[in-house]
Design a protein around this motif. Structure first.
Motif, PDB file in Angstrom:
ATOM      1  N   GLU A 249       5.078   2.222   1.210  1.00 17.10           N
ATOM      2  CA  GLU A 249       6.082   3.254   0.972  1.00 17.10           C
ATOM      3  C   GLU A 249       5.346   4.525   0.557  1.00 17.10           C
ATOM      4  O   GLU A 249       4.302   4.459  -0.090  1.00 17.10           O
ATOM      5  N   PRO A 250       5.893   5.678   0.957  1.00 19.57           N
ATOM      6  CA  PRO A 250       5.199   6.940   0.631  1.00 19.57           C
ATOM      7  C   PRO A 250       5.474   7.372  -0.800  1.00 19.57           C
ATOM      8  O   PRO A 250       6.031   8.428  -1.057  1.00 19.57           O
ATOM      9  N   VAL A 251       5.091   6.529  -1.748  1.00 18.50           N
ATOM     10  CA  VAL A 251       5.256   6.837  -3.171  1.00 18.50           C
ATOM     11  C   VAL A 251       3.887   7.075  -3.784  1.00 18.50           C
ATOM     12  O   VAL A 251       2.857   6.920  -3.122  1.00 18.50           O
ATOM     13  N   GLY A 252       3.873   7.417  -5.068  1.00 18.55           N
ATOM     14  CA  GLY A 252       2.630   7.839  -5.699  1.00 18.55           C
ATOM     15  C   GLY A 252       1.685   6.716  -6.065  1.00 18.55           C
ATOM     16  O   GLY A 252       0.505   6.958  -6.318  1.00 18.55           O
TER      17      GLY A 252
ATOM     18  N   LEU B 274       9.050  -5.316  -5.914  1.00 17.07           N
ATOM     19  CA  LEU B 274       8.870  -6.698  -5.444  1.00 17.07           C
ATOM     20  C   LEU B 274       9.183  -7.696  -6.564  1.00 17.07           C
ATOM     21  O   LEU B 274       9.772  -8.748  -6.315  1.00 17.07           O
ATOM     22  N   PHE B 275       8.784  -7.356  -7.796  1.00 17.64           N
ATOM     23  CA  PHE B 275       9.162  -8.209  -8.932  1.00 17.64           C
ATOM     24  C   PHE B 275      10.683  -8.339  -9.001  1.00 17.64           C
ATOM     25  O   PHE B 275      11.220  -9.434  -9.153  1.00 17.64           O
ATOM     26  N   LYS B 276      11.373  -7.204  -8.856  1.00 15.92           N
ATOM     27  CA  LYS B 276      12.834  -7.230  -8.961  1.00 15.92           C
ATOM     28  C   LYS B 276      13.466  -7.985  -7.790  1.00 15.92           C
ATOM     29  O   LYS B 276      14.395  -8.773  -7.980  1.00 15.92           O
ATOM     30  N   GLU B 277      12.965  -7.721  -6.575  1.00 14.87           N
ATOM     31  CA  GLU B 277      13.542  -8.394  -5.407  1.00 14.87           C
ATOM     32  C   GLU B 277      13.388  -9.901  -5.511  1.00 14.87           C
ATOM     33  O   GLU B 277      14.189 -10.656  -4.973  1.00 14.87           O
TER      34      GLU B 277
ATOM     35  N   ASP C 131       0.833  -1.200   0.000  1.00 18.24           N
ATOM     36  CA  ASP C 131       0.000   0.000   0.000  1.00 18.24           C
ATOM     37  C   ASP C 131       0.869   1.253   0.000  1.00 18.24           C
ATOM     38  O   ASP C 131       2.083   1.203   0.253  1.00 18.24           O
ATOM     39  N   HIS C 132       0.238   2.382  -0.276  1.00 27.19           N
ATOM     40  CA  HIS C 132       0.948   3.667  -0.233  1.00 27.19           C
ATOM     41  C   HIS C 132       0.112   4.749   0.457  1.00 27.19           C
ATOM     42  O   HIS C 132       0.262   5.928   0.142  1.00 27.19           O
ATOM     43  N   HIS C 133      -0.767   4.315   1.360  1.00 27.60           N
ATOM     44  CA  HIS C 133      -1.600   5.260   2.113  1.00 27.60           C
ATOM     45  C   HIS C 133      -1.202   5.290   3.586  1.00 27.60           C
ATOM     46  O   HIS C 133      -0.417   4.465   4.045  1.00 27.60           O
TER      47      HIS C 133
ATOM     48  N   ILE D  32       5.708   0.176  -5.971  1.00 29.37           N
ATOM     49  CA  ILE D  32       6.250  -0.746  -4.963  1.00 29.37           C
ATOM     50  C   ILE D  32       6.264  -2.171  -5.512  1.00 29.37           C
ATOM     51  O   ILE D  32       7.238  -2.909  -5.332  1.00 29.37           O
ATOM     52  N   ILE D  33       5.206  -2.537  -6.222  1.00 28.29           N
ATOM     53  CA  ILE D  33       5.127  -3.909  -6.748  1.00 28.29           C
ATOM     54  C   ILE D  33       6.230  -4.151  -7.782  1.00 28.29           C
ATOM     55  O   ILE D  33       6.786  -5.253  -7.851  1.00 28.29           O
TER      56      ILE D  33
END
Lengths: 309, 309
Positions: free
Chosen positions: B114-117, B126-129, B96-98, B122-123
């Protein structure tokens, strides 16, 4: 801007102290201005680790709003386990491995929780994701937290990620994992010189469960008689602390780290909930919790469920 | 074991729908059995994206406990924005980002905020990680969510990470970011055929603020008259929905995505709080919110602060 303060829960254990140190170090390497502080004095296990790796103990604070407007929480999120004036500051980051409860923000934040055995297992990932090198002494502290939280991998909270992280950190810290780990755990089990009041507050946390205010203390030992030889004084101390702090129910969980069993001592109301939650019969307020070593995984959810029925 | 259901918030927008699809895809590649579902029908913008990248709309569900005991939440966490029977299932993961509010678990969980747009920013991490390759159509949906949530990078919620993620995803999706992005946003601004009831429910979320039950709807347009030509019917619909749902206060935020300003229409009690929160004077319940385009960052925190004073 004032420094961002980073801290773990009240009555800090090794993970609470060292995850504040390691997360603060990481953030400072990334250009932020943060300081690790503590919400209480070191226990003997944590003091052993800090002394071994030659790291100074974090400053102990009672409040934070008098010196900053922004904080990072590690190893906890529930307000009653945090600093007294937590409502007056903005929580901008949390790194944790517990349930989420009694936690609320006004703004979006960074929140990283994973169901692993130790906060420092997650912080190791953060070091890697940000390409920051972990110095030897910080690695040693992070390793100590994983050993402590997983009881050298014997706790059911321990995951393969925690074991792998500990091995990696032991190499960075240049210690033998097994022998350092045992020495560290033993350093935390010396109960001989503790008063009853100290014993029940050493590693105690408060929880809201339904409409009950529950206090759960845990003590790790190699011989449960180290604790129960003082049972009478302990019962008195529990009844006094319930009265003084309006705890409805107090559980003292004494864990034998060699056998991986615990004995629970429960006082307060409804003590019947403890019997129902664990399928046990308390005799003189006491019962064996076979195979129970984790408050987070084997005590809190079961009792929460019983008290919110 | 039954499938784990993955879903975004009620009245789903493009991020709510597509982050369920992308997170479910990632988890399935990692060997889990999950299904993306939706807590409502697609809006026109989202329908445009799914049609463009040839992905089927997720099944709409009213309840989840009848088919699973475990869910993953994306793009929300607050109970009142989630499925009706959320209290009956275990939330095992959140991305989430809220802000975090009105959210509580019994057990430790995976929580990544994370405080992103955009949740899909963020996902992408997660694909990269997890070293999972993103197929072209999933990349296209993730890109669409970033464009939608950041209004093509013009929202103050947009971070450099969102922009970088969008560029990377546009390459994977093989589309021109700028022209696809504008087409997508325009697809979501067609208000001509919507009734007043539909307009105020299209992208509406409920919030607990102090002891008030607040509903905030947002509509993106290229011409605010598309909406305010129906003002009389809209006011009637708002007053009716406040009555039917016990909302104390209803804000309709009509955002001009070209000018990056909004007009707010506020009904309920205390309407004075809206004036105080934004330093405005409502005239006939209406005022300009200069430079305001983000409900999450420029409306919710300000109003929460005012209502919890």
């Amino acid at each position: 801007m004032s420094k961002i303060l980073v801290f773990g829960h009240k009555n800090p254990d090794t993970d609470a102290i060292t995850s504040a140190i390691s997360f603060s170090y990481l953030k400072n390497q990334l250009g932020e201005k943060t300081e690790a502080v503590a919400l209480g004095e070191l226990n003997e296990e944590t003091a052993y680790a800090l002394n071994y790796f030659n790291v100074a103990a974090p400053r102990v604070v009672e409040t934070v709003a008098n010196e900053t407007d922004t904080v990072y929480l590690v190893d906890h999120n529930e307000a009653q386990q945090s600093v007294a004036d937590i409502a007056e500051v903005e929580v901008a980051s949390v790194v944790d491995h517990h349930r989420i409860a009694n936690f609320e923000t006004t703004n979006p934040l960074y929140y990283r929780a994973e169901p692993v055995g130790c906060t420092n297992t997650i912080i190791l990932k953060l070091f890697k994701e940000n390409d920051v090198v972990i110095p030897k002494n910080i690695a040693g502290l992070m390793l100590s937290a994983i050993v402590s939280d997983t009881l050298l991998f014997k706790s059911p909270t321990c995951t393969s990620e925690d074991e792998a992280a500990a091995k990696e950190l032991a190499e960075l810290a240049e210690v033998d994992l097994e022998s350092y780990g045992l020495d560290l755990l033993k350093a935390g089990t010396n109960m001989g010189d503790k008063s009853a009041e100290e014993l029940i507050d050493l590693d105690a946390k408060s929880f809201s469960m339904g409409d009950k205010n529950v206090r759960i203390a845990q003590i790790n030992v190699v011989d449960v008689d180290d604790v129960f030889s003082k049972q009478e004084a302990i019962v008195e101390a529990i009844e006094q602390t319930n009265l003084n702090n309006n705890y409805d129910l107090f559980l003292l969980v004494v864990t034998n780290i060699l056998d991986s069993d615990s004995i629970v001592l429960a006082y307060g109301n409804p003590v019947q909930a403890v019997e129902n939650a664990f399928g046990i019969e308390l005799k003189d307020h006491k019962a064996l919790l076979k195979g129970v070593v984790s408050r987070k995984k084997q005590v809190v959810p079961q009792l929460t469920e019983e008290l919110t029925k």
